[in-house]
Scaffold this active site. Structure first.
Site, PDB file in Angstrom:
ATOM      1  N   LYS A 183     -11.748 105.349  41.947  1.00  0.00           N
ATOM      2  CA  LYS A 183     -10.814 105.203  43.059  1.00  0.00           C
ATOM      3  C   LYS A 183      -9.964 106.449  43.238  1.00  0.00           C
ATOM      4  CE  LYS A 183      -7.416 102.083  45.096  1.00  0.00           C
ATOM      5  NZ  LYS A 183      -6.752 100.765  45.039  1.00  0.00           N
ATOM      6  N   GLU A 189     -12.658 109.065  31.588  1.00  0.00           N
ATOM      7  CA  GLU A 189     -13.966 108.717  31.049  1.00  0.00           C
ATOM      8  C   GLU A 189     -15.069 108.951  32.079  1.00  0.00           C
ATOM      9  OE1 GLU A 189     -11.043 105.463  29.530  1.00  0.00           O
ATOM     10  OE2 GLU A 189     -11.303 106.729  31.303  1.00  0.00           O
ATOM     11  N   GLY A 242      -9.552  98.058  42.261  1.00  0.00           N
ATOM     12  CA  GLY A 242     -10.777  98.365  41.526  1.00  0.00           C
ATOM     13  C   GLY A 242     -11.622  97.154  41.195  1.00  0.00           C
ATOM     14  N   ARG A 243     -11.000  96.102  40.657  1.00  0.00           N
ATOM     15  CA  ARG A 243     -11.783  94.928  40.245  1.00  0.00           C
ATOM     16  C   ARG A 243     -12.152  94.048  41.424  1.00  0.00           C
ATOM     17  NH1 ARG A 243      -6.786  95.048  38.627  1.00  0.00           N
ATOM     18  NH2 ARG A 243      -5.255  93.406  39.092  1.00  0.00           N
ATOM     19  N   GLU A 328      -7.081  91.059  33.631  1.00  0.00           N
ATOM     20  CA  GLU A 328      -6.379  92.215  34.167  1.00  0.00           C
ATOM     21  C   GLU A 328      -5.490  91.804  35.338  1.00  0.00           C
ATOM     22  OE1 GLU A 328      -8.037  96.377  34.082  1.00  0.00           O
ATOM     23  OE2 GLU A 328      -8.084  96.056  36.236  1.00  0.00           O
TER      24      GLU A 328
END
Length: 496
Positions: A183, A189, A242-243, A328
């Site tokens: 995003k 990572e 994001g999720r 989350e």
């Protein structure tokens, strides 16, 4: 009494007594929506519990907040953003829906170009991302991409180099498309994994590795700055978390791997659940009823976990996907006003795949000391081509486990006795296809939203994931104020 006091004072009747007292219980606590049958009759929900939760929903203005989310208002108050993942499937603020459609059209144009050979030979798609940028696409590809594969698609999220090397062993670098999903386009990572993929391509003679990169991001300028050509940047809106992002360009691996038609069916299935959630009264509203059951067990029965089990190999990644979505989103300790919640929030989500789990964790579910609400997810239509006994045994095991959890068994030998009265719900899909999977995922999203609203928390931020990452960055630079244990671990690993 307050609304929570009313809920906390609810009685705890036995499940078998609830069925005995109400011949219509199954009809009252079951529902059919978008090709999915929902059965909550083996939970401890009652008419009184439903009324108490409806009163709490009114006090918390659930319908108003639901309308605000669909209307594009600022619902994510801590980040001052709207919550617009529903707009990606056509249900939301008109302007946001129009923007989402433009972004989808851009994605389809790029996919058409790739299929037409514009980027050279492409047989493999290597998608790197983490969290919501990986879990959603991975679930879609694993569930729906088991036949008639258009491309070999691999989703890599772990920064452990072994994860990438496993893909390198299978893929031809000259025929691989690198898809970077981030995003912010700064996720440590993900960017490290992307650089390693480019290095692998270069080492194997790919002349223009950057020419084989697709960026999926809400920060297109950063992607261009990093080196991705603007024509291969697929944006999505800042208001898509994001999720909750698999419906946006983050779903690119599914759109190219499964075909655009399948991606559109996924969106429409989710939109059907959106309309159900937005228009149905709470007592006939699947996400609301599921959330009421969740809150009954966390607040009344003090259950600390809940366990979804997928009785279909194609849904083996669903429990992992739900772990992020639920924990989350609602793993919070403060309300939207910054004050302590003062009560349990999200249950710990864990689960697995039937029938494997029956020979492992179900011992605890049946005879352990923890109360764990169980959720069975199964599919009526057989997918495999083997003897029908395989699918018959699969479904019968799912249904029998729910019955056994409720009924129990009393014998003279305590070690062989089952207390029973252990709750479960069942989600039975007519078939597993893009449409029903889209509806299923959207159901879980809205269930999370209802839980968050009734608890008074913001389900759409995730500041809890930041501190450890910040400290890791400090350690990488040779800094950081660490405790003696952590300092010693860094030294022992040779990282100082």
């Amino acid at each position: 009494m307050s609304d929570w006091s009313t809920i906390e004072a609810l009685p705890s009747p036995k499940l078998v007594d609830l069925f005995a007292a109400d011949p219509d219980r199954l009809a009252t606590f079951s529902l059919d929506v978008a090709g999915i049958h929902f059965d909550w009759s083996k939970t401890h929900l009652t008419a009184d519990a439903m009324a108490a939760f409806a009163a709490l929903a009114a006090a918390q203005d659930l319908t108003g907040k639901r309308d605000a989310m669909f209307g594009g208002a600022v619902v994510n108050v801590t980040e001052n953003r709207p919550v617009e993942h529903t707009a990606e499937r056509g249900e939301g603020k008109a302007e946001s829906v129009a923007i989402a459609r433009q972004f989808h059209a851009r994605m389809r144009t790029l996919i058409d170009a790739i299929e037409g050979g514009a980027l050279g030979e492409v047989r493999h798609v290597l998608h790197v991302g983490i969290g919501g940028s990986a879990l959603g696409p991975h679930l879609l590809i694993d569930a729906l991409g088991r036949e008639d594969k258009r491309y070999d698609v691999a989703i890599v999220s772990n920064v452990d180099g072994t994860a990438l090397e496993d893909v390198f062993d299978r893929f031809d670098p000259a025929a691989t498309l690198l898809v970077i999903a981030s995003k912010t386009f700064t996720t440590t990572e993900t960017m490290l994994n992307a650089e390693s993929v480019l290095g692998w391509m270069t080492e194997h003679g790919v002349e223009d590795p950057y020419g084989r990169v697709i960026a999926l991001t809400a920060s297109p300028d950063k992607a261009v700055e990093w080196g991705v050509d603007e024509t291969r940047v697929l944006p999505f809106s800042e208001g898509v978390g994001g999720r909750y992002s698999l419906w946006s360009s983050i779903g690119f691996p599914a759109a190219i791997g499964l075909g655009w038609g399948a991606f559109e069916e996924l969106l429409e299935g989710a939109a059907e659940m959106d309309r159900h959630f937005r228009l149905s009264p709470l007592h006939q509203n699947a996400p609301a009823i599921a959330a009421f059951a969740d809150l009954y067990y966390t607040q009344v029965r003090h259950a600390e976990t809940r366990a979804p089990f997928a009785y279909d190999e194609r849904l083996r990644l669903l429990p992992s996907y739900l772990q992020q979505l639920e924990m989350e989103s609602n793993g919070k300790s403060v309300r939207v006003d910054g004050q302590p919640v003062g009560r349990p929030t999200a249950a710990i989500t864990w689960g697995g795949v039937g029938t494997d789990a029956q020979h492992a964790v179900f011992q605890l579910l049946h005879q352990g000391t923890h109360l764990v609400p169980v959720e069975f997810i199964a599919v009526i239509e057989q997918y495999d081509t083997l003897n029908e006994d395989h699918h018959r045994q699969l479904l019968l095991n799912a249904f029998a486990q729910g019955a056994a959890l409720m009924k129990g068994k009393s014998v003279d030998d305590p070690a062989r006795s089952y207390s029973g009265d252990r709750p479960s719900s069942t989600l039975l899909l007519d078939q597993l296809d893009p449409r029903t999977l889209g509806a299923l995922i959207a159901f879980y999203e809205h269930r999370v939203f209802v839980n968050g609203v009734l608890l008074g928390i913001n389900s759409f931020d995730q500041f809890g994931v930041e501190l450890g990452k910040e400290m890791a960055k400090e350690a990488a630079k040779g800094g950081g104020d660490f405790d003696p244990s952590t300092t010693d671990l860094i030294r022992r690993a040779g990282l100082d």
